[in-house]
Design an enzyme around this catalytic site. Structure first.
Site, PDB file in Angstrom:
ATOM      1  N   ASP A 134     -10.285   0.948  -1.885  1.00  0.00           N
ATOM      2  CA  ASP A 134      -8.920   0.551  -1.558  1.00  0.00           C
ATOM      3  C   ASP A 134      -8.902  -0.236  -0.255  1.00  0.00           C
ATOM      4  O   ASP A 134      -9.548   0.146   0.731  1.00  0.00           O
ATOM      5  CB  ASP A 134      -8.061   1.814  -1.425  1.00  0.00           C
ATOM      6  CG  ASP A 134      -6.621   1.515  -1.082  1.00  0.00           C
ATOM      7  OD1 ASP A 134      -5.942   0.886  -1.900  1.00  0.00           O
ATOM      8  OD2 ASP A 134      -6.185   1.930   0.015  1.00  0.00           O
ATOM      9  N   GLU A 194     -11.172  -3.829  -3.572  1.00  0.00           N
ATOM     10  CA  GLU A 194      -9.865  -4.459  -3.495  1.00  0.00           C
ATOM     11  C   GLU A 194      -9.968  -5.345  -2.255  1.00  0.00           C
ATOM     12  O   GLU A 194      -9.843  -4.862  -1.134  1.00  0.00           O
ATOM     13  CB  GLU A 194      -8.760  -3.420  -3.336  1.00  0.00           C
ATOM     14  CG  GLU A 194      -7.375  -4.030  -3.317  1.00  0.00           C
ATOM     15  CD  GLU A 194      -6.281  -2.992  -3.090  1.00  0.00           C
ATOM     16  OE1 GLU A 194      -5.213  -3.117  -3.704  1.00  0.00           O
ATOM     17  OE2 GLU A 194      -6.492  -2.065  -2.279  1.00  0.00           O
TER      18      GLU A 194
END
Length: 710
Positions: free
Chosen positions: A364, A402
């Site tokens: 993330d 990401e």
């Protein structure tokens, strides 16, 4: 406080006993003082002792607190560390025989140091969780509010569990799956996947790791090869963080996802789940959040890192009113300029690989990894990437980024992890805009179908691979696929933020009517067709496809594109839709199987000379007014069939002319404009003629059998 207390000191040299006739057996330094590595708690079998180690650069004193199950307020044993004996560099450590630990089952720390008022950090009254705790216990009286204000939170703070000397898991026969051209990633939420009463999972296991195991036959039928689990790191159960992107700890599985209530069996249930997935040839990828923690900013709770060494773990800002740098958008950002922070992340990854047999990680806001200690972005080789690459345990693990944070995007070659896969946000946006009908999108559509070589170039200098692009149209972050074709505007009112949270840039189109109330049959039919169009474009594109759980049966979140705190029917899958939309499920299942049958679609390298681009005729129309494209992918180099695709995103019929071969050579596999089951023909339907009228907003896929070797 009624407790026993021990000062851990190195043994002084014993005085010579004149009556002794044999040499004195001295204890080792490690037994007397403990070892600084590994961090956390380690069971020493040969000594029948626990070694404790915690990193704190700025602490002035550290005290280990050991609790029995009978008294979670008063420590059964208090161990005050002496820096002359129990500190090595910046690590505080000690070793305690289990005989001295007695009935103690839980542990924590108390740390004191020079307080920096605006940081809301050192507070010796706070009971602090070990950052390396592998299992976490929440007392019945756990209270988040006490961690957010001055004063003791004894008996109401999360505690580490002493479990390492107990049972070990039997991994015999476990084989990690390996998928290449057939890889299909399926993003799901552990609780939301089976929590609904209509999931078919027994209520005692609904919403748990064990509940996922019961759905493995469904995933096999669909064709999934890897599940990407939304965050399962332990988090604060009182924060309202349903999605899980506010971790408390990076080593312990979230206890509330276990069907068992025994604190030493949560990780066993998780391991059983992983082993069951592997037996079904399905890999397990964890969505990991290392960029921040649930401790938030200076107003947030003190659970662990803040109280142990706030300035040593977090990035600080130059703004006294907001002392914590906030590149995560959640209040704080871990400082990857600090070697011990990077080590903690690598130790965590290694633990999940070794102890839990995890097959991959999706990071993330991975651009936070690229930030220097001062917050500036390192566009070169940020240290943690080379450190991960050099670790032998992580060498064959699938790493997915990401590739952005709240302040920067590094999508493509801007991201320092050269061999990592990346969530391709450009694929998501460009495919959405094309299917929606935006002008001028044909050139971008070609790039995305081809594998995004503009972002992942395979020139001599860069040499990227096409599979490094993780192609997706939807993820947890945004509309479901059904909502993408049903809402022009988000409906996030129930989140409690006055509909201000969640992105406004959805590139969605409601197909003529907003929402799902009183929708005409024509609009519903168009929505189903648009969903099939998205599915087709995802499955015929070079790269690694991913989609979110429930899209295959038109699951809805009722227009909420950011249900991060919706632990209810909004955030849970509605399995009644599987029966109601069995035709859509069938189409997804068949398109996945089609992709797997044709390795020509997904390659390590780009298609190059094997692809021929066309329009309705022999040339591609690249104008702003164009909404159509065709191509032929030749499969001979991959010992595969030829595939001809015709795409019409225009709102009127378009007549395409197949530019290669004769009509008799081609079989129609897909026409998204046809009703089920004619929309997908497994055996194929004869084409009849080289002219094909595509209905508005539809996709057609043809196949030509590969030529046998003479």
């Amino acid at each position: 406080m009624d407790n026993s207390s021990v000062d851990v000191l190195a043994n002084a040299d014993s005085a010579v006993n004149s009556e002794a006739t044999k040499p004195t057996q001295r204890t080792t330094w490690e037994r007397a003082e403990g070892n600084p590595l590994p961090l956390g708690v380690k069971w020493i079998e040969e000594e029948q002792a626990f070694n404790f180690a915690v990193h704190s650069e700025h602490a002035e004193s550290v005290t280990l607190l050991l609790y029995s199950a009978a008294d979670l307020v008063n420590p059964a044993l208090t161990v005050r560390f002496d820096f002359l004996h129990n500190k090595s560099g910046r690590i505080w450590h000690c070793r305690i025989p289990i005989a001295k630990i007695g009935e103690a089952r839980y542990y924590a720390y108390s740390v004191s140091g020079q307080t920096i008022p605006q940081l809301h950090s050192f507070d010796p009254q706070k009971v602090l969780l070990d950052p390396y705790a592998k299992c976490i216990f929440f007392p019945p009286d756990f209270d988040r509010n006490l961690a957010m204000r001055e004063g003791s939170n004894a008996g109401r703070a999360p505690l580490g569990v002493l479990t390492d000397h107990r049972s070990t898991f039997d991994w015999a026969g476990d084989r990690p799956p390996h998928h290449e051209s057939d890889a299909i990633i399926y993003e799901l939420h552990v609780k939301g996947f089976t929590r609904n009463s209509n999931s078919g999972v027994d209520a005692s296991r609904a919403g748990t790791y064990a509940g996922l195991v019961e759905k493995i036959p469904y995933l096999k039928e669909l064709g999934i090869t890897a599940v990407e689990l939304m965050p399962i790191f332990q988090r604060d159960p009182q924060e309202g963080d349903y999605w899980g992107y506010m971790p408390l700890n990076f080593f312990a599985p979230h206890a509330q996802y276990a069907s068992t209530h025994r604190t030493d069996e949560q990780h066993i249930e998780f391991q059983n789940m992983v082993k069951a997935f592997h037996k079904a040839d399905i890999g397990v990828v964890l969505d990991v959040v290392y960029n921040h923690t649930c401790e938030g900013d200076h107003r947030g709770p003190i659970y662990s890192f803040k109280g142990i060494d706030s300035a040593g773990y977090y990035m600080l800002s130059s703004d006294p009113a907001n002392p914590y740098a906030n590149y995560s958008g959640t209040g704080n950002t871990l400082n990857f300029g600090q070697p011990h922070v990077r080590k903690m992340v690598i130790d965590s990854l290694r633990y999940w690989k070794r102890a839990m047999h995890i097959d991959g990680f999706r990071f993330d806001l991975a651009s936070v990894f690229s930030r220097n200690a001062d917050g500036s972005l390192n566009w070169g080789e940020a240290p943690i990437f080379s450190e991960i690459a050099a670790d032998p345990d992580l060498a064959r693990v699938r790493l997915i980024a990401e590739p952005w944070d709240t302040a920067a995007s590094q999508l493509g070659r801007g991201f320092p992890g050269m061999t990592w896969l990346q969530w391709n946000g450009r694929f998501r946006d460009d495919i959405r805009r094309f299917v929606k009908g935006d002008p001028g999108m044909v050139p971008d559509l070609m790039r995305r179908i081809y594998g995004s070589d503009d972002l992942f170039p395979d020139n001599r200098a860069d040499a990227y691979h096409a599979f490094q692009s993780v192609n997706y149209v939807t993820s947890h972050d945004g509309f479901t696929l059904y909502d993408l074709v049903s809402y022009d505007h988000k409906r996030n009112w129930q989140n409690g933020n006055n509909n201000q949270d969640g992105t406004n840039d959805n590139y969605s189109w409601n197909c003529g009517q907003e929402g799902d109330e009183g929708v005409s049959a024509a609009v519903r039919e168009l929505r189903r067709k648009q969903v099939k169009n998205f599915c087709c474009l995802l499955m015929i594109s070079n790269g690694t496809p991913m989609f979110r759980a429930g899209d295959e049966f038109l699951n809805t979140q009722f227009g909420n594109n950011n249900p991060y705190n919706q632990d209810n029917e909004i955030g849970w899958l509605d399995w009644s839709q599987l029966k109601a939309n069995a035709d859509t499920f069938r189409f997804f299942k068949n398109m996945i199987a089609f992709r797997k049958r044709h390795p020509s679609l997904s390659r390590s390298r780009f298609w190059r000379e094997d692809i021929s681009w066309y329009g309705v005729g022999p040339t591609v129309d690249l104008s702003d007014d164009s909404h159509s494209l065709a191509f032929c992918l030749h499969g001979a180099s991959q010992a595969d069939d030829d595939i001809y695709v015709m795409i019409n995103a225009f709102w009127q019929d378009l007549e395409f002319h197949v530019q290669e071969g004769t009509a008799q050579e081609w079989m129609r596999i897909v026409d998204t404009a046809l009703p089920s089951p004619n929309d997908f023909s497994e055996l194929g339907m004869p084409l009849g003629q080289t002219k094909y009228k595509l209905a508005p907003r539809s996709v057609v896929i043809l196949c030509r059998a590969k030529k046998s070797n003479l």
